[in-house]
Design a protein around this motif. Structure first.
Motif, PDB file in Angstrom:
ATOM      1  N   LEU A  47       0.852  -1.181   0.000  1.00  0.00           N
ATOM      2  CA  LEU A  47       0.000   0.000   0.000  1.00  0.00           C
ATOM      3  C   LEU A  47       0.892   1.236   0.000  1.00  0.00           C
ATOM      4  CD1 LEU A  47      -2.498  -1.198   2.751  1.00  0.00           C
ATOM      5  CD2 LEU A  47      -2.839  -1.263   0.287  1.00  0.00           C
TER       6      LEU A  47
ATOM      7  N   ALA B 151      -2.648   4.290   4.868  1.00  0.00           N
ATOM      8  CA  ALA B 151      -3.256   2.965   5.048  1.00  0.00           C
ATOM      9  C   ALA B 151      -3.687   2.693   6.483  1.00  0.00           C
ATOM     10  CB  ALA B 151      -2.281   1.877   4.598  1.00  0.00           C
TER      11      ALA B 151
ATOM     12  N   ARG C 124      -5.813  -0.418   5.910  1.00  0.00           N
ATOM     13  CA  ARG C 124      -4.957  -1.603   5.784  1.00  0.00           C
ATOM     14  C   ARG C 124      -5.728  -2.878   6.162  1.00  0.00           C
ATOM     15  NH1 ARG C 124       0.200  -1.871   5.752  1.00  0.00           N
ATOM     16  NH2 ARG C 124       0.517   0.123   6.781  1.00  0.00           N
TER      17      ARG C 124
ATOM     18  N   ALA D 222      -3.411   3.646  -1.240  1.00  0.00           N
ATOM     19  CA  ALA D 222      -4.137   3.448   0.015  1.00  0.00           C
ATOM     20  C   ALA D 222      -5.328   4.382   0.197  1.00  0.00           C
ATOM     21  CB  ALA D 222      -3.189   3.601   1.199  1.00  0.00           C
TER      22      ALA D 222
END
Length: 163
Positions: free
Chosen positions: A5, A24, A34, A70
């Motif tokens: 990411l 993220a 994430r 992200a």
């Protein structure tokens, strides 16, 4: 496949949240960005971020990597598109790169990449107020993701249910 990411161009727009964490790791909805990607991809991810943050969030690079912006929240359609990426292909949403498939230490030139337009609706976090404006939609999507294929416990007979 290794998924990384990256913060992208919106990192500076998301200050002060991104002073202490990568994009993220911002929480939107129930999960962080994430955690959403890791649940959808069924694997762990690493991060490309600012140098001073990279000690805590190091990047793990392998021979083949898929880089994911992200600021885009995952959807089933987007994840399917990303999993189907071949080397040298990139997914775009308007002018923004969403994801691309690259080899280790490869210099990426998007002019040389096969360009694929992103399918479906995108939830994009570009400004601090997006975290709050899009939170209801993110909570609903996270709840669906977390409760998929689960069955709730039946109510106890001692509970009185009205309507």
């Amino acid at each position: 496949m290794n998924y990384i990411l990256f913060d992208g161009a919106v990192r500076s727009q998301l200050l002060p949240f991104t002073f202490t964490r990568p994009v993220a790791d911002i929480r939107v909805g129930i999960l962080t960005i994430r955690e959403k990607w890791e649940k959808y991809l069924n694997t762990t991810t690493s991060t490309i971020t600012e140098d001073y943050l990279s000690e805590k969030w190091p990047m793990v690079e392998m021979e083949e990597n898929v880089m994911i912006n992200a600021c885009f929240l995952p959807t089933a359609e987007l994840v399917e598109q990303i999993m189907g990426l071949q080397p040298g292909e990139a997914i775009f949403h308007e002018e923004d790169v969403v994801a691309f498939h690259a080899y280790e230490e490869q210099e990426v030139n998007f002019a040389d990449c096969s360009s694929i337009e992103m399918e479906g609706k995108a939830i994009i976090i570009e400004h601090p107020w997006d975290i709050f404006l899009k939170n209801g939609e993110a909570i609903a999507a996270d709840f669906e993701l977390l409760t998929r294929d689960r069955k709730s416990e039946a109510l106890s007979a001692t509970n009185n249910v009205i309507a």
